[in-house]
Design a protein around this motif. Structure first.
Motif, PDB file in Angstrom:
ATOM      1  N   GLN A   3       0.841  -1.204   0.000  1.00 11.78           N
ATOM      2  CA  GLN A   3       0.000   0.000   0.000  1.00 11.78           C
ATOM      3  C   GLN A   3       0.873   1.251   0.000  1.00 11.78           C
ATOM      4  O   GLN A   3       0.612   2.203  -0.732  1.00 11.78           O
ATOM      5  N   GLN A   4       1.937   1.245   0.798  1.00 11.21           N
ATOM      6  CA  GLN A   4       2.863   2.370   0.829  1.00 11.21           C
ATOM      7  C   GLN A   4       3.510   2.569  -0.549  1.00 11.21           C
ATOM      8  O   GLN A   4       3.658   3.704  -1.010  1.00 11.21           O
ATOM      9  N   GLN A   5       3.880   1.477  -1.204  1.00 14.16           N
ATOM     10  CA  GLN A   5       4.473   1.583  -2.543  1.00 14.16           C
ATOM     11  C   GLN A   5       3.463   2.166  -3.519  1.00 14.16           C
ATOM     12  O   GLN A   5       3.789   3.028  -4.332  1.00 14.16           O
ATOM     13  N   PHE A   6       2.231   1.695  -3.461  1.00 16.91           N
ATOM     14  CA  PHE A   6       1.176   2.226  -4.336  1.00 16.91           C
ATOM     15  C   PHE A   6       0.980   3.721  -4.112  1.00 16.91           C
ATOM     16  O   PHE A   6       0.756   4.476  -5.047  1.00 16.91           O
ATOM     17  N   ASN A   7       1.060   4.154  -2.868  1.00 18.97           N
ATOM     18  CA  ASN A   7       0.807   5.552  -2.545  1.00 18.97           C
ATOM     19  C   ASN A   7       1.959   6.474  -2.909  1.00 18.97           C
ATOM     20  O   ASN A   7       1.757   7.681  -3.033  1.00 18.97           O
ATOM     21  N   THR A   8       3.164   5.926  -3.066  1.00 17.85           N
ATOM     22  CA  THR A   8       4.332   6.786  -3.284  1.00 17.85           C
ATOM     23  C   THR A   8       5.064   6.551  -4.599  1.00 17.85           C
ATOM     24  O   THR A   8       5.978   7.303  -4.921  1.00 17.85           O
ATOM     25  N   SER A   9       4.708   5.529  -5.352  1.00 19.95           N
ATOM     26  CA  SER A   9       5.415   5.237  -6.599  1.00 19.95           C
ATOM     27  C   SER A   9       4.888   6.106  -7.727  1.00 19.95           C
ATOM     28  O   SER A   9       3.689   6.120  -7.989  1.00 19.95           O
ATOM     29  N   PRO A  10       5.774   6.814  -8.414  1.00 22.97           N
ATOM     30  CA  PRO A  10       5.318   7.701  -9.485  1.00 22.97           C
ATOM     31  C   PRO A  10       4.999   7.004 -10.801  1.00 22.97           C
ATOM     32  O   PRO A  10       4.272   7.545 -11.618  1.00 22.97           O
ATOM     33  N   ASN A  11       5.523   5.840 -11.037  1.00 22.71           N
ATOM     34  CA  ASN A  11       5.346   5.191 -12.329  1.00 22.71           C
ATOM     35  C   ASN A  11       4.970   3.726 -12.139  1.00 22.71           C
ATOM     36  O   ASN A  11       3.917   3.421 -11.630  1.00 22.71           O
ATOM     37  N   ARG A  12       5.852   2.839 -12.521  1.00 17.47           N
ATOM     38  CA  ARG A  12       5.593   1.403 -12.395  1.00 17.47           C
ATOM     39  C   ARG A  12       6.209   0.871 -11.104  1.00 17.47           C
ATOM     40  O   ARG A  12       7.262   1.313 -10.675  1.00 17.47           O
ATOM     41  N   LEU A  13       5.540  -0.108 -10.555  1.00 21.39           N
ATOM     42  CA  LEU A  13       6.056  -0.860  -9.420  1.00 21.39           C
ATOM     43  C   LEU A  13       6.470  -2.213  -9.980  1.00 21.39           C
ATOM     44  O   LEU A  13       5.631  -2.955 -10.494  1.00 21.39           O
ATOM     45  N   ILE A  14       7.763  -2.509  -9.902  1.00 22.55           N
ATOM     46  CA  ILE A  14       8.300  -3.726 -10.515  1.00 22.55           C
ATOM     47  C   ILE A  14       8.918  -4.615  -9.444  1.00 22.55           C
ATOM     48  O   ILE A  14       9.811  -4.199  -8.706  1.00 22.55           O
ATOM     49  N   PHE A  15       8.409  -5.841  -9.382  1.00 28.37           N
ATOM     50  CA  PHE A  15       8.996  -6.869  -8.526  1.00 28.37           C
ATOM     51  C   PHE A  15       9.834  -7.757  -9.440  1.00 28.37           C
ATOM     52  O   PHE A  15       9.350  -8.214 -10.470  1.00 28.37           O
ATOM     53  N   LEU A  16      11.073  -8.008  -9.057  1.00 30.68           N
ATOM     54  CA  LEU A  16      12.000  -8.746  -9.919  1.00 30.68           C
ATOM     55  C   LEU A  16      12.596  -9.940  -9.206  1.00 30.68           C
ATOM     56  O   LEU A  16      13.162  -9.812  -8.121  1.00 30.68           O
ATOM     57  N   ILE A  17      12.453 -11.105  -9.844  1.00 36.69           N
ATOM     58  CA  ILE A  17      13.178 -12.306  -9.430  1.00 36.69           C
ATOM     59  C   ILE A  17      14.325 -12.469 -10.411  1.00 36.69           C
ATOM     60  O   ILE A  17      14.102 -12.574 -11.618  1.00 36.69           O
ATOM     61  N   GLY A  18      15.524 -12.480  -9.900  1.00 37.44           N
ATOM     62  CA  GLY A  18      16.696 -12.606 -10.750  1.00 37.44           C
ATOM     63  C   GLY A  18      16.967 -14.043 -11.126  1.00 37.44           C
ATOM     64  O   GLY A  18      16.172 -14.943 -10.861  1.00 37.44           O
ATOM     65  N   GLY A  19      18.097 -14.233 -11.714  1.00 39.00           N
ATOM     66  CA  GLY A  19      18.491 -15.561 -12.165  1.00 39.00           C
ATOM     67  C   GLY A  19      19.079 -16.403 -11.049  1.00 39.00           C
ATOM     68  O   GLY A  19      19.148 -16.000  -9.887  1.00 39.00           O
ATOM     69  N   ALA A  20      19.546 -17.571 -11.428  1.00 34.37           N
ATOM     70  CA  ALA A  20      20.066 -18.550 -10.467  1.00 34.37           C
ATOM     71  C   ALA A  20      21.285 -18.046  -9.696  1.00 34.37           C
ATOM     72  O   ALA A  20      21.546 -18.496  -8.584  1.00 34.37           O
ATOM     73  N   TYR A  21      22.026 -17.087 -10.261  1.00 35.97           N
ATOM     74  CA  TYR A  21      23.243 -16.590  -9.610  1.00 35.97           C
ATOM     75  C   TYR A  21      23.023 -15.274  -8.869  1.00 35.97           C
ATOM     76  O   TYR A  21      23.971 -14.667  -8.387  1.00 35.97           O
ATOM     77  N   GLY A  22      21.790 -14.822  -8.801  1.00 33.57           N
ATOM     78  CA  GLY A  22      21.515 -13.580  -8.082  1.00 33.57           C
ATOM     79  C   GLY A  22      21.600 -12.363  -8.980  1.00 33.57           C
ATOM     80  O   GLY A  22      21.553 -12.466 -10.212  1.00 33.57           O
ATOM     81  N   PHE A  23      21.728 -11.206  -8.348  1.00 35.09           N
ATOM     82  CA  PHE A  23      21.734  -9.927  -9.056  1.00 35.09           C
ATOM     83  C   PHE A  23      23.139  -9.355  -9.136  1.00 35.09           C
ATOM     84  O   PHE A  23      23.965  -9.576  -8.255  1.00 35.09           O
ATOM     85  N   GLY A  24      23.373  -8.566 -10.178  1.00 39.45           N
ATOM     86  CA  GLY A  24      24.625  -7.853 -10.317  1.00 39.45           C
ATOM     87  C   GLY A  24      24.639  -6.604  -9.447  1.00 39.45           C
ATOM     88  O   GLY A  24      23.590  -6.128  -9.000  1.00 39.45           O
ATOM     89  N   PRO A  25      25.824  -6.037  -9.224  1.00 38.74           N
ATOM     90  CA  PRO A  25      25.953  -4.877  -8.320  1.00 38.74           C
ATOM     91  C   PRO A  25      25.163  -3.645  -8.772  1.00 38.74           C
ATOM     92  O   PRO A  25      24.656  -2.899  -7.940  1.00 38.74           O
TER      93      PRO A  25
END
Length: 168
Positions: free
Chosen positions: A102-124
């Motif tokens: 709800q907080q994200q919905f109230n404060t996000s100006p554009n898209r709200l994106i949830f991301l699951i990365g690959g098997a090795y995780g995320f880059g820096p």
């Protein structure tokens, strides 16, 4: 009742564009069916899309991480709110997650994106770009299974925000 969401104001979630990004394909038909089911249910509450990010084959884990990171960074817009699903992220109860969303919905100006990365995780660079990190559990789950677990929890969160009986 402690933790009740009845008095929370629900706003903007119908206007907010929410996306769920995942790298690679889901390899099991039964999981694809579940993903489709929850995606349809989520769309009753908010504008929602799933994006499968195709990553070219790479030779080493470092090349895979870099390739995924480059692809994802190209797709992001400056005002997107990026939330990484990561083992180092904050763990919520379903009620806490609903308040967080709800907080994200109230404060996000554009898209709200949830991301699951690959098997090795995320880059820096993705960690730097992320607005926050969340974790689904201290357990380790198969990559494909995390997709449906997250979608069910996101659907549950939306039902909580809308006082829908599903969460009971």
């Amino acid at each position: 009742k402690k933790g009740s969401m009845k008095n929370m104001k629900v706003k903007k979630y119908l206007m907010m564009k929410t996306e769920f990004w995942m790298t690679g394909k889901t390899n099991h038909n039964y999981l694809n069916s579940g993903i489709d089911l929850y995606a349809k249910r989520i769309k009753h509450f908010t504008s929602f899309d799933i994006r499968e990010i195709k990553i070219p084959k790479a030779k080493s884990p470092e090349e895979v991480i870099q390739s995924e990171q480059d692809q994802i960074l190209k797709l992001l817009q400056p005002n997107d709110r990026l939330i990484l699903l990561d083992e180092k992220g904050k763990i919520f109860t379903s009620i806490e997650f609903s308040k967080y969303v709800q907080q994200q919905f109230n404060t996000s100006p554009n898209r709200l994106i949830f991301l699951i990365g690959g098997a090795y995780g995320f880059g820096p660079e993705l960690y730097k770009r992320a607005n926050s990190l969340i974790s689904l559990s201290k357990f380790t789950f198969p990559h494909d299974l995390v997709r449906i677990i997250f979608l069910e929890q996101f659907y549950r969160c939306l039902t909580i925000l809308n006082n829908h009986p599903y969460q009971h």
